[in-house]
Design an enzyme around this catalytic site. Structure first.
Site, PDB file in Angstrom:
ATOM      1  N   ASP A   1       3.460   1.828  -5.905  1.00  0.00           N
ATOM      2  CA  ASP A   1       2.560   1.684  -4.753  1.00  0.00           C
ATOM      3  C   ASP A   1       3.128   2.503  -3.596  1.00  0.00           C
ATOM      4  O   ASP A   1       4.288   2.331  -3.228  1.00  0.00           O
ATOM      5  CB  ASP A   1       2.497   0.189  -4.383  1.00  0.00           C
ATOM      6  CG  ASP A   1       1.658  -0.074  -3.146  1.00  0.00           C
ATOM      7  OD1 ASP A   1       0.950   0.847  -2.699  1.00  0.00           O
ATOM      8  OD2 ASP A   1       1.722  -1.200  -2.629  1.00  0.00           O
TER       9      ASP A   1
ATOM     10  N   ASP B   1      -3.729   4.319  -3.927  1.00  0.00           N
ATOM     11  CA  ASP B   1      -2.284   4.605  -3.820  1.00  0.00           C
ATOM     12  C   ASP B   1      -1.424   3.775  -4.764  1.00  0.00           C
ATOM     13  O   ASP B   1      -0.217   3.705  -4.598  1.00  0.00           O
ATOM     14  CB  ASP B   1      -1.817   4.389  -2.371  1.00  0.00           C
ATOM     15  CG  ASP B   1      -1.612   2.921  -2.028  1.00  0.00           C
ATOM     16  OD1 ASP B   1      -2.379   2.078  -2.551  1.00  0.00           O
ATOM     17  OD2 ASP B   1      -0.692   2.621  -1.259  1.00  0.00           O
ATOM     18  N   GLU B   2      -2.042   3.145  -5.756  1.00  0.00           N
ATOM     19  CA  GLU B   2      -1.302   2.187  -6.553  1.00  0.00           C
ATOM     20  C   GLU B   2      -1.758   2.212  -8.009  1.00  0.00           C
ATOM     21  O   GLU B   2      -2.953   2.309  -8.271  1.00  0.00           O
ATOM     22  CB  GLU B   2      -1.606   0.809  -5.952  1.00  0.00           C
ATOM     23  CG  GLU B   2      -0.657  -0.254  -6.332  1.00  0.00           C
ATOM     24  CD  GLU B   2      -0.963  -1.543  -5.558  1.00  0.00           C
ATOM     25  OE1 GLU B   2      -1.836  -1.558  -4.682  1.00  0.00           O
ATOM     26  OE2 GLU B   2      -0.312  -2.534  -5.876  1.00  0.00           O
TER      27      GLU B   2
END
Ligand code: DCP
Ligand code: MG
Length: 373
Positions: free
Chosen positions: A18, A113-114
């Site tokens: 993340d 983003d993860e």
């Protein structure tokens, strides 16, 4: 005689990665003057906006995602408020997802983003997985100038907990031996899927940690929270067998339409193609991408399917660029004798608008960048 040996249950190696303060870190990366300063990305405090995210400098003042921007400004009067630049964030997201896929095909994105990665076949031990996570973190830094936090464990739920444990720039491993201790001490709010309502219900009963969840037992948790209660009990016991489910990488963006009646009229076909290419343009803009190859798909009333494709290095991103090429391909295909029952427009060979800008050697923003400002 055949003796079948029970296969040794394999410890899976899963991790979650993340990025830290994603939107805000990108703004600090692109504007060096904002580095080490409290940066808030989101709506303006004057216009009843909310915080999308805050840099770690701003978080020290208690600012967090989803908070009204006005409250954030009160908590942190020196904060620099910036509007989101989604098209930039999407490009970075594609970069990191592509990077993850170089290490394993089993990549499940959770958000921009993860992602979860299953690296069971790539490495032999959790230590190996941790070394790989370190390498991926370094690659993310080299390729994007951003930091990420990684969690390594034998299941998705614990990998996620681990990635949150030491943010920013963290790397945390939870081994099967460490899991019970970690989970027993974990406050219930930190358990995946426990929001305000559930935690209030549990806290009313005096349940504060994973240890309390386990003590309460599966049956009582099921009575209280239904299916979610069962899952929570299994999490508290460190059991989670959900597989990492990869999402296939998008290869093309297309729209097609089966006509209500077969048509022969060229003008009508062109009008339909215009409509389809506008829809493709909209979808490309949403995804923040463009493509090098444009394909026209035609199904005749006899159900026979034909396609024609044209590639150009400068790429296709707006309908205006697609239409002349589609018209030319259409002319090469249709005649007055055959009727058409389906038309489709597909853009493939997907690339980021940045690459297209480079191919066109222009410095001005792409035509649809303004949409996101
Ligand atoms: N986001 C948003 N609104 C929210 C939560 C998140 O718009 N309520 C956006 C902004 C974040 C991005 O999604 O930058 C990623 O979300 P994360 O939860 O991963 O948060 P951050 O990456 O910002 O911070 P962290 O370091 O805690 O991961
Ligand atoms: Mg993040």
């Amino acid at each position: 005689m055949l003796v079948q040996l029970e296969a040794q249950p394999d410890v899976k190696r899963r991790k979650a990665i993340d990025l830290d303060a994603f939107y805000a870190s990108i703004e600090q990366r692109d504007h060096p003057e904002y580095r080490s300063k409290p940066v808030i990305v989101g709506g303006s405090p004057d216009r009843r906006g909310v915080v999308a995210t805050a840099s770690y400098e701003a978080r020290r003042y208690g600012v967090h995602s989803a908070m009204p921007s006005r409250t954030a400004q009160r908590l942190c009067p020196d904060a620099i408020f910036l509007p989101a630049r989604f098209e930039v964030y999407r490009v970075v997201s594609q970069q990191i997802m592509t990077l993850f896929r170089q290490y394993t095909a089993l990549v499940e994105p959770l958000s921009l983003d993860e992602a979860y990665l299953d690296v069971t076949t790539a490495v032999h031990t959790l230590d190996g997985a941790a070394r790989l996570a370190q390498e991926i973190k370094r690659q993310i830094w080299d390729q994007t100038g951003l930091t990420a936090s990684a969690g390594v464990s034998y299941c998705k739920f614990l990998a996620k907990m681990a990635s949150d444990a030491h943010k920013p720039d963290g790397l945390t491993i939870i081994t099967p031996e460490e899991a019970p201790g970690f989970l027993e001490a974990l406050p219930i709010e930190k358990f995946f899927g426990v929001g305000k309502v559930t935690s209030a219900k549990l806290r009313d009963l005096g349940i504060q940690t994973g240890a309390d969840l386990k003590l309460m037992g599966e049956e009582r948790l099921r009575d209280l929270l239904g299916k979610h209660g069962e899952q929570l009990y299994r999490f508290a016991c460190g059991e989670d067998d959900q597989p990492v489910e990869p999402v296939r990488e998008r290869k093309s963006v297309g729209k097609e339409v089966t006509l209500e009646r077969d048509i022969r009229d060229r003008n009508e076909m062109e009008r339909i193609l215009e409509n389809l290419s506008l829809q493709v343009e909209g979808r490309l803009a949403e995804l923040g991408i463009a493509g090098k190859t444009l394909t026209l798909k035609v199904r005749w009333s006899t159900f026979e399917l034909v396609t024609r494709a044209t590639s150009q290095p400068r790429g296709f991103q707006v309908a205006q660029e697609m239409l002349p090429v589609l018209r030319a391909m259409l002319s090469g295909l249709v005649d007055d004798k055959r009727a058409v029952r389906l038309l489709g427009v597909i853009v493939s060979g997907l690339i980021s608008p940045d690459e297209i800008c480079r191919a066109r050697q222009i410095v001005t923003p792409s035509p649809w960048q303004e949409e996101y400002v």
